[in-house]
Design an enzyme around this catalytic site. Structure first.
Site, PDB file in Angstrom:
ATOM      1  N   VAL A 111       0.837  -1.194   0.000  1.00 32.98           N
ATOM      2  CA  VAL A 111       0.000   0.000   0.000  1.00 32.98           C
ATOM      3  C   VAL A 111       0.873   1.245   0.000  1.00 32.98           C
ATOM      4  CG1 VAL A 111      -1.768   1.278   1.278  1.00 32.98           C
ATOM      5  CG2 VAL A 111      -1.780  -1.228   1.302  1.00 32.98           C
ATOM      6  N   CYS A 112       0.569   2.171  -0.891  1.00 37.47           N
ATOM      7  CA  CYS A 112       1.280   3.444  -0.949  1.00 37.47           C
ATOM      8  C   CYS A 112       0.414   4.488  -0.252  1.00 37.47           C
ATOM      9  CB  CYS A 112       1.540   3.846  -2.397  1.00 37.47           C
ATOM     10  SG  CYS A 112       2.482   5.373  -2.533  1.00 37.47           S
ATOM     11  N   LEU A 113       0.699   4.702   1.012  1.00 39.26           N
ATOM     12  CA  LEU A 113      -0.012   5.698   1.810  1.00 39.26           C
ATOM     13  C   LEU A 113       1.061   6.421   2.616  1.00 39.26           C
ATOM     14  CD1 LEU A 113      -2.820   6.778   2.673  1.00 39.26           C
ATOM     15  CD2 LEU A 113      -2.820   5.049   4.461  1.00 39.26           C
TER      16      LEU A 113
END
Length: 183
Positions: A111-113
């Site tokens: 996840v790219c957060l």
């Protein structure tokens, strides 16, 4: 010095068990903070939390997100959370268990957060992360992608992106990649 503490702790455990008293596992600061965070959760109705290993293992849990608007409306997306004992000084490890066509989630579930990486601060909490994940589904971000192909389609042709998302969520193929049904 540390070995001395471990030896003394072990001696105390042996003495307590010899006296018939059950040993009580001390909670780490991370476990105490996580317990506080979980007790104060204020999740949207479209999110739920599950403890697959029981309430005794708060450090590993799952969150289900069911977006109620946007491209991913009607889908259910499951995330695993692994929280380190030094939480909140280190962000939890979060993986998407549902294979999804999304610019900010790759096909392996990474996840790219930003708050899970460079923008993590100890004042943030589990509630903040869950809202951040929810926001990824209501407002996908093509400017900071993990899935570059999905990001390019979202940026250049939002109608095609919407069609690809619907096909993937229905259990179809997008290009050469098959997706499980998540509707």
């Amino acid at each position: 010095m540390i070995k001395l503490f471990k030896v003394k702790e072990r001696q105390r455990e042996i003495a307590e068990s010899a006296n018939g008293r059950a040993t009580v596992k001390k909670q780490t600061a991370g476990e105490l903070r996580l317990h506080k965070d979980i007790s104060e959760l204020n999740l949207p109705k479209s999110c739920s939390i599950l403890f697959p290993n029981g309430k005794d293992d708060l450090m590993n849990f799952e969150v289900a997100i069911r977006p109620d608007e946007g491209y991913y409306l009607g889908g259910t997306f499951n995330f695993s959370f692994q929280v380190n004992s030094i939480y909140p000084h280190e962000a939890p490890k979060v993986k998407c268990k549902t294979k999804v066509y999304h610019p900010n989630i790759d096909l392996e579930g990474n996840v790219c957060l930003n708050i899970l990486r460079e923008d993590w601060k100890p004042v943030l909490n589990i509630n903040t992360i869950i809202y951040g994940l929810y926001h990824l589904f209501t407002q996908p971000n093509h400017e900071d992608p993990l899935n570059h192909e999905a990001a390019a389609v979202l940026r250049d042709n939002p109608k095609l992106f919407e069609s690809n998302v619907r096909r993937a969520m229905a259990g179809g193929y997008v290009g050469q990649t098959s997706f499980p049904r998540c509707l």
